[in-house]
Design a protein around this motif. Structure first.
Motif, short mmCIF file in Angstrom:
data_model
loop_
_atom_site.label_atom_id
_atom_site.label_comp_id
_atom_site.label_asym_id
_atom_site.label_seq_id
_atom_site.Cartn_x
_atom_site.Cartn_y
_atom_site.Cartn_z
N VAL A 1 -28.24 -19.64 8.13
CA VAL A 1 -28.90 -20.95 8.28
C VAL A 1 -29.85 -20.81 9.46
N MET B 1 -22.64 -20.32 11.41
CA MET B 1 -23.59 -20.49 10.31
C MET B 1 -24.96 -19.90 10.62
N ARG C 1 -23.91 -32.94 12.29
CA ARG C 1 -23.42 -31.60 11.97
C ARG C 1 -24.43 -30.48 12.22
N GLY D 1 -22.13 -21.08 3.10
CA GLY D 1 -22.28 -22.05 4.18
C GLY D 1 -21.49 -23.31 3.89
N PRO E 1 -22.19 -22.04 16.93
CA PRO E 1 -23.05 -22.68 17.95
C PRO E 1 -22.23 -23.52 18.93
N VAL F 1 -26.58 -19.21 1.42
CA VAL F 1 -27.99 -19.02 1.77
C VAL F 1 -28.34 -17.55 1.52
N GLY G 1 -18.89 -23.25 19.62
CA GLY G 1 -17.92 -22.45 20.35
C GLY G 1 -18.56 -21.62 21.45
C1 LIG Z 1 -26.42 -24.37 3.64
C2 LIG Z 1 -26.43 -25.06 4.94
C3 LIG Z 1 -27.63 -25.44 5.48
C4 LIG Z 1 -27.67 -26.04 6.72
N1 LIG Z 1 -28.88 -26.33 7.26
C5 LIG Z 1 -28.95 -26.59 8.57
C6 LIG Z 1 -30.19 -26.60 9.25
O1 LIG Z 1 -31.25 -26.46 8.64
N2 LIG Z 1 -30.19 -26.77 10.60
C7 LIG Z 1 -29.03 -26.95 11.29
O2 LIG Z 1 -29.08 -27.05 12.51
N3 LIG Z 1 -27.84 -27.00 10.66
C8 LIG Z 1 -27.77 -26.80 9.34
N4 LIG Z 1 -26.57 -26.77 8.71
C9 LIG Z 1 -25.35 -27.20 9.44
C10 LIG Z 1 -24.90 -26.22 10.48
O3 LIG Z 1 -25.20 -24.90 10.13
C11 LIG Z 1 -23.40 -26.33 10.77
O4 LIG Z 1 -22.95 -27.64 10.64
C12 LIG Z 1 -23.15 -25.82 12.19
O5 LIG Z 1 -23.36 -24.42 12.19
C13 LIG Z 1 -21.79 -26.16 12.67
O6 LIG Z 1 -21.56 -25.51 13.89
P1 LIG Z 1 -20.08 -25.22 14.36
O7 LIG Z 1 -20.17 -24.37 15.58
O8 LIG Z 1 -19.34 -26.49 14.40
O9 LIG Z 1 -19.45 -24.43 13.13
P2 LIG Z 1 -19.84 -23.06 12.44
O10 LIG Z 1 -21.27 -22.71 12.58
O11 LIG Z 1 -19.28 -23.16 11.06
O12 LIG Z 1 -18.99 -22.02 13.28
C14 LIG Z 1 -17.58 -22.04 13.25
C15 LIG Z 1 -17.11 -20.69 13.71
O13 LIG Z 1 -15.68 -20.69 13.76
C16 LIG Z 1 -15.18 -19.52 13.15
N5 LIG Z 1 -13.84 -19.86 12.64
C17 LIG Z 1 -13.53 -20.77 11.71
N6 LIG Z 1 -12.19 -20.83 11.54
C18 LIG Z 1 -11.67 -19.92 12.38
C19 LIG Z 1 -10.34 -19.53 12.66
N7 LIG Z 1 -9.29 -20.08 12.04
N8 LIG Z 1 -10.14 -18.56 13.58
C20 LIG Z 1 -11.20 -17.98 14.21
N9 LIG Z 1 -12.48 -18.32 13.99
C21 LIG Z 1 -12.71 -19.29 13.08
C22 LIG Z 1 -16.19 -19.22 12.07
O14 LIG Z 1 -16.13 -17.87 11.67
C23 LIG Z 1 -17.50 -19.59 12.75
O15 LIG Z 1 -18.06 -18.52 13.47
C24 LIG Z 1 -26.48 -26.25 7.44
C25 LIG Z 1 -25.26 -25.91 6.89
C26 LIG Z 1 -25.23 -25.31 5.66
C27 LIG Z 1 -23.91 -24.91 5.11
#
Ligand SMILES: Cc1cc2nc3c(=O)[nH]c(=O)nc-3n(C[C@H](O)[C@H](O)[C@H](O)COP(=O)(O)OP(=O)(O)OC[C@H]3O[C@@H](n4cnc5c(N)ncnc54)[C@H](O)[C@@H]3O)c2cc1C
Length: 483
Positions: A85, A79, A438, A322, A51, A219, A53
């Motif tokens: 999620v 996620m 988060r 997750g 989300p 999940v 990125g």
């Molecule tokens: C079980 C669970 C339930 C949750 N419930 C909710 C909820 O109900 N509502 C809500 O809004 N949030 C919820 N969250 C939190 C939320 O999903 C995450 O915190 C959020 O998606 C973080 O967004 P992000 O873009 O920072 O990271 P992420 O969604 O983790 O995305 C990171 C991306 O980077 C990629 N990546 C990672 N490392 C590398 C690398 N070295 N090279 C290339 N690509 C890489 C991954 O593949 C991924 O696509 C939940 C989380 C979990 C685990």
């Protein structure tokens, strides 16, 4: 003939850890230096297509920059897609009248809404949280990125960074094409685990003050739920009474979920939990994936014994477990629990939210929610709940009227680097504040802010020196109701 639920049976003795490689010996090998071909030269390179990125890349591309988005999976959404999620939190403040979030997060939801692929959980169909279809979300993330002019490198891992003083000179990636380099003016770390910042050798913090991370959860979704199915709360209570057969331990609850967007007999369940995991450590991460699948099968067997759930079948499970928490950057401004819970307003506010401080205990059953209204709820290790006030007020005192919390631009800026920003769950926040920021509606805002900031930076200008009022103006012009 095998029983219909045969897929759920398993070896009763879980080989805890037995499938992992032996602990690494204290040896190293020297990799010869080599020239690395350049994959892309661009203005802004974004690593991690979750989300945060996608929104970072789309915002920079819409501002006219040449943008490359690098993602290790074959689809975008992080996620929300590979982790299944499927709940996106509200666009509104705690009064449920004032819209506090717009811009790309709102565009993502409205695009899903037009496809019929999300459902608002409030009676008015607008002001509550949203359940979304993660499979349809893959199309919408593609549209947001590709439609904004972002170039994609999927199935590509960020693996290293070449430093030139306080700047990153090149990022190194690996894919089926081998090792390649990405050259950019500004680099944005949206990996969730602060991979880019760590590979560049800059400071990060891990988990809570003891270095322990919130528990991860695989999940999954089931079909075949009957109309009279007992609620998930009862399922959780039942699970807690029954030792898990594969290791004899107590179920490390917490369990929640939402009904399917297209079909109410489908149910998403965030019900597994693996304790003592640092998901940025490959050995731990591997153990977590396998242990979560053992736990999942045990849950399914318990589920089938409950009224209304007898015909349950497994639809799918996240392509990866997750991850809630690992490394975060050490920023210019560390966002703290107190700043979040007291709704402190910053001169450089770039995002707002209402999600509570939500901490899944790293190494025992239990969860804590601290809300903006002054209340808390805590599930204790024995499964029972406690509630009260975190602000020291008596239980019956008037609730606090805080509309939302705020996040400053300084929390996206790594202290030790000049041409790097972070967005998503790895921004600079303490462990408790990270429990609030988060969620995805917030990560999308951080992404849009980081991408917009990258587009505003003059050549050679350090990220920390950006005029925050110009950033806020640009975000407001793109639909963020920051004023
Ligand atoms: C079980 C669970 C339930 C949750 N419930 C909710 C909820 O109900 N509502 C809500 O809004 N949030 C919820 N969250 C939190 C939320 O999903 C995450 O915190 C959020 O998606 C973080 O967004 P992000 O873009 O920072 O990271 P992420 O969604 O983790 O995305 C990171 C991306 O980077 C990629 N990546 C990672 N490392 C590398 C690398 N070295 N090279 C290339 N690509 C890489 C991954 O593949 C991924 O696509 C939940 C989380 C979990 C685990």
């Amino acid at each position: 003939m095998a029983p219909a639920d045969d897929t759920f049976t398993q070896d009763p003795k879980f080989p805890l850890g037995g499938f992992l490689p032996d602990p690494p010996p204290a040896r190293t090998v020297r990799e010869p230096a080599r020239d690395v071909p350049v994959l892309a030269e661009c203005d802004v390179a974004v690593f991690g297509g979750g989300p945060a990125g996608v929104c970072a890349a789309a915002a920079a591309a819409r501002a006219g920059k040449r943008v490359l988005l690098v993602e290790r999976h074959g689809c975008l959404g992080g996620m929300s897609t590979v982790g299944w999620v499927n709940r996106i939190h509200t666009l509104y403040g705690t009064d449920r009248k004032t819209q506090i979030i717009g811009g790309l997060p709102e565009e993502f939801l409205r695009r899903l809404q037009r496809l019929g692929a999300c459902r608002n959980l409030a009676r008015d169909g607008e002001t509550g949280d949203w359940d979304i279809c993660g499979e349809t979300a893959k199309f919408v993330w593609d549209d947001l990125a590709v439609g904004s002019g972002v170039r994609l490198a999927l199935h590509t891992w960020l693996v290293g960074a070449v430093r030139d003083g306080r700047r990153i000179a090149a990022a190194l990636v690996e894919s089926k094409s081998g090792r390649q380099a990405v050259l950019a003016r500004t680099y944005i770390d949206c990996t969730g685990d602060a991979d880019l910042v760590r590979r560049a050798g800059a400071a990060t913090t891990l988990g809570n003050p003891e270095g322990k991370c919130q528990a991860p959860t695989l999940v999954f979704r089931v079909g075949g739920k009957g109309p009279e199915a007992v609620p998930l709360g009862r399922l959780q209570a039942e699970l807690f009474q029954t030792p898990m057969d594969y290791n004899g331990e107590r179920y490390p609850c917490f369990l929640w979920g939402g009904a399917g967007v297209w079909n109410p007999s489908e149910q998403m369940m965030a019900g597994t939990r693996v304790l003592g995991v640092n998901a940025a450590d490959a050995r731990d991460f591997t153990r977590a994936e396998v242990e979560a699948r053992y736990q999942l099968r045990w849950i399914l067997r318990q589920l089938k014994g409950l009224p209304g759930w007898e015909k349950t079948y497994l639809l799918d499970q996240g392509a990866q477990i997750g991850v809630r928490e690992t490394h975060r950057i050490v920023p210019e401004h560390l966002l703290t629990r107190d700043e979040v819970l007291h709704g402190v307003v910053f001169g450089d506010t770039i995002a707002r939210g209402t999600y509570p401080v939500d901490i899944h205990s790293p190494d025992a059953p239990g969860i804590t929610f601290e809300n903006l209204d002054g209340t808390f709820r805590r599930q204790k290790a024995d499964g029972s709940w406690a509630s009260g006030r975190w602000d020291g007020e008596p239980a019956g005192a008037a609730k606090r009227g805080t509309l939302c919390w705020n996040a400053p631009y300084g929390s996206l800026v790594p202290r030790d680097l000049e041409n790097v920003l972070a967005a998503g769950r790895c921004i600079g926040a303490d462990h408790a504040a990270a429990g609030a920021i988060r969620v995805m509606i917030n990560c999308m805002q951080f992404g849009q802010a980081a991408g917009t900031a990258a587009a505003l930076l003059a050549p050679g200008q350090a990220a920390r020196d950006l005029d925050a009022s110009a950033l806020r103006k640009a975000l407001a012009a793109a639909g963020a109701p920051l004023r």
